[in-house]
Design an enzyme around this catalytic site. Structure first.
Site, PDB file in Angstrom:
ATOM      1  N   HIS A  62      77.854  76.062 -49.165  1.00 57.60           N
ATOM      2  CA  HIS A  62      76.906  74.961 -48.972  1.00 57.60           C
ATOM      3  C   HIS A  62      75.783  75.041 -49.994  1.00 57.60           C
ATOM      4  CE1 HIS A  62      73.426  76.880 -46.792  1.00 57.60           C
ATOM      5  NE2 HIS A  62      74.322  77.689 -46.289  1.00 57.60           N
ATOM      6  N   ASP A 175      70.087  81.708 -49.260  1.00 54.85           N
ATOM      7  CA  ASP A 175      70.929  80.998 -48.307  1.00 54.85           C
ATOM      8  C   ASP A 175      70.890  79.514 -48.700  1.00 54.85           C
ATOM      9  OD1 ASP A 175      72.275  80.000 -46.151  1.00 54.85           O
ATOM     10  OD2 ASP A 175      70.814  80.591 -44.650  1.00 54.85           O
ATOM     11  N   GLU A 207      74.813  71.683 -44.630  1.00 54.08           N
ATOM     12  CA  GLU A 207      75.251  72.757 -43.726  1.00 54.08           C
ATOM     13  C   GLU A 207      74.139  73.146 -42.773  1.00 54.08           C
ATOM     14  OE1 GLU A 207      75.856  77.154 -42.648  1.00 54.08           O
ATOM     15  OE2 GLU A 207      74.181  76.081 -43.558  1.00 54.08           O
ATOM     16  N   GLU A 208      72.910  73.191 -43.295  1.00 59.41           N
ATOM     17  CA  GLU A 208      71.788  73.685 -42.496  1.00 59.41           C
ATOM     18  C   GLU A 208      71.397  72.743 -41.370  1.00 59.41           C
ATOM     19  OE1 GLU A 208      70.782  76.568 -42.604  1.00 59.41           O
ATOM     20  OE2 GLU A 208      70.962  77.413 -44.608  1.00 59.41           O
ATOM     21  N   ASP A 230      78.760  82.734 -47.946  1.00 61.84           N
ATOM     22  CA  ASP A 230      77.423  82.545 -47.406  1.00 61.84           C
ATOM     23  C   ASP A 230      76.687  83.877 -47.410  1.00 61.84           C
ATOM     24  OD1 ASP A 230      75.214  81.386 -45.891  1.00 61.84           O
ATOM     25  OD2 ASP A 230      76.651  79.934 -45.116  1.00 61.84           O
ATOM     26  N   HIS A 321      66.357  82.625 -43.999  1.00 61.46           N
ATOM     27  CA  HIS A 321      65.549  81.490 -43.537  1.00 61.46           C
ATOM     28  C   HIS A 321      64.066  81.793 -43.678  1.00 61.46           C
ATOM     29  CE1 HIS A 321      68.605  78.760 -41.303  1.00 61.46           C
ATOM     30  NE2 HIS A 321      69.170  79.368 -42.340  1.00 61.46           N
TER      31      HIS A 321
END
Length: 350
Positions: A62, A175, A207-208, A230, A321
């Site tokens: 992603h 990420d 994706e998130e 990922d 994150h």
């Protein structure tokens, strides 16, 4: 240093969910020499196809990062926002940001009420994202609008790629720019191999915010097998215990067996066997992960049509994150090699 430079370019670029154009442009440039065709589908997924006669393998990374979006501009020119993706609000406070206006990006900072004017009970509480705002230095609402800011303007964190010690690096958006780098580097290695498999190198969108691009691209491609690339959570730093995650930074690629305690992906057993034995045969360090939180594009892919046997190859990343994610470059290199070597011997398993 080629893989480091590529990761740096991708991590420093900006592309929150639904606004992945700059990442897609870099990925397209990098994969173009190694695929037969390239297309961008209706959702914005980038799909590069290297044609073969063997099983078709979807490599999905992603492109999006978590970010913010303008929801309101107040009369004094301060920007209220919503979070796009899974933020832990405390990591947002006092960060520098880039506001991606129609006239180009402009810098800003995330502010809130200073502690000097807080009541004692308020100082003990975490500040929520809804209490924060972005300050770009605008005089008032009209000034902000003249800068090109409007409702729906995306905002990303302004942090750059930096080397730490012992082969570790930190940045925003590892990420999942780590996963994008992994696919690109693996594809370069695959181009030098004699392989039968058809390879779909896919940069997925959104994706998130719900694994959206993976779902639509997998439906269109209908691959025989899939690997999502990922990052994942290690348990090797203060604040987390090995019982919560036995993974470690620097110990090699992570092969997912289960994530989300089975609510996400329960990886196909033959896929796990394929990846594990490929790592063993090529003396690549690797780790197996059974996790109870979080998931990846593989969850959406493996539920597509009548099912796509899938797993995930991840790089352990501390502080995901957040604006200061940390990975080992050796883990990334080994992960890319595992993807490439797995593609080469896929015909033995499928």
């Amino acid at each position: 240093m080629e893989i480091e430079k590529l990761l740096e370019e991708l991590a420093n670029a900006h592309g929150i969910s639904g606004n992945e154009e700059s990442i897609r442009k870099i990925m397209e440039r990098e994969i173009k020499p190694y695929v037969d065709t390239i297309e961008v589908d209706k959702m914005g997924n980038l799909i590069g196809t290297k044609k073969g006669t063997g099983p078709s393998i979807m490599l999905a990374a992603h492109m999006d990062e978590i970010g913010l979006m303008v929801k309101y501009i107040d009369e004094n020119g301060f920007l209220r926002f919503v979070t796009i993706g899974g933020w832990f609000d405390q990591t947002l406070h006092s960060q520098r940001v880039m506001v991606h206006t129609s006239k180009g990006p402009i810098p800003g900072v995330i502010g809130s009420k200073p502690p000097h004017v807080m009541k004692d009970e308020d100082k003990k509480k975490s500040i929520k994202a809804e209490e924060m705002f972005v300050d770009v230095g605008a005089k008032d609402k009209e000034d902000a609008e003249n800068l090109g800011i409007e409702v729906g303007t995306p905002i990303s964190i302004d942090r750059n790629f930096v080397a730490l010690q012992n082969g570790l690096y930190t940045s925003k958006a590892f990420d999942n720019r780590v996963g994008v780098t992994m696919v690109i580097d693996a594809l370069k290695q695959i181009s030098e191999m004699d392989i039968d498999a058809t390879i779909y190198a896919v940069g997925t969108v959104q994706e998130e915010v719900g694994l959206k691009g993976a779902r639509t691209s997998a439906f269109g491609l209908n691959p025989d097998i899939a690997i999502a690339t990922d990052v994942t959570i290690p348990g090797d730093h203060p604040g987390i215990e090995k019982k919560d995650s036995a993974l470690e930074v620097g110990k090699g690629p992570v092969i997912t067996v289960v994530d989300g305690a089975g609510r996400g992906l329960m990886a196909d057993k033959q896929v796990v066997k394929w990846l594990k034995e490929t790592a063993q045969e090529n003396d690549l360090p690797h780790q197996l992960d059974v996790g109870d939180g979080g998931t990846t594009d593989a969850t959406a892919i493996h539920l597509t049509r009548d099912g796509v046997p899938s797993s995930t190859i991840s790089v352990a990343a501390r502080y995901i994150h957040s604006p200061v994610e940390v990975i080992s470059i050796d883990d990334l290199k080994a992960s890319a090699s595992l993807v490439a070597k797995a593609a080469k011997n896929a015909g033995k398993y499928f």
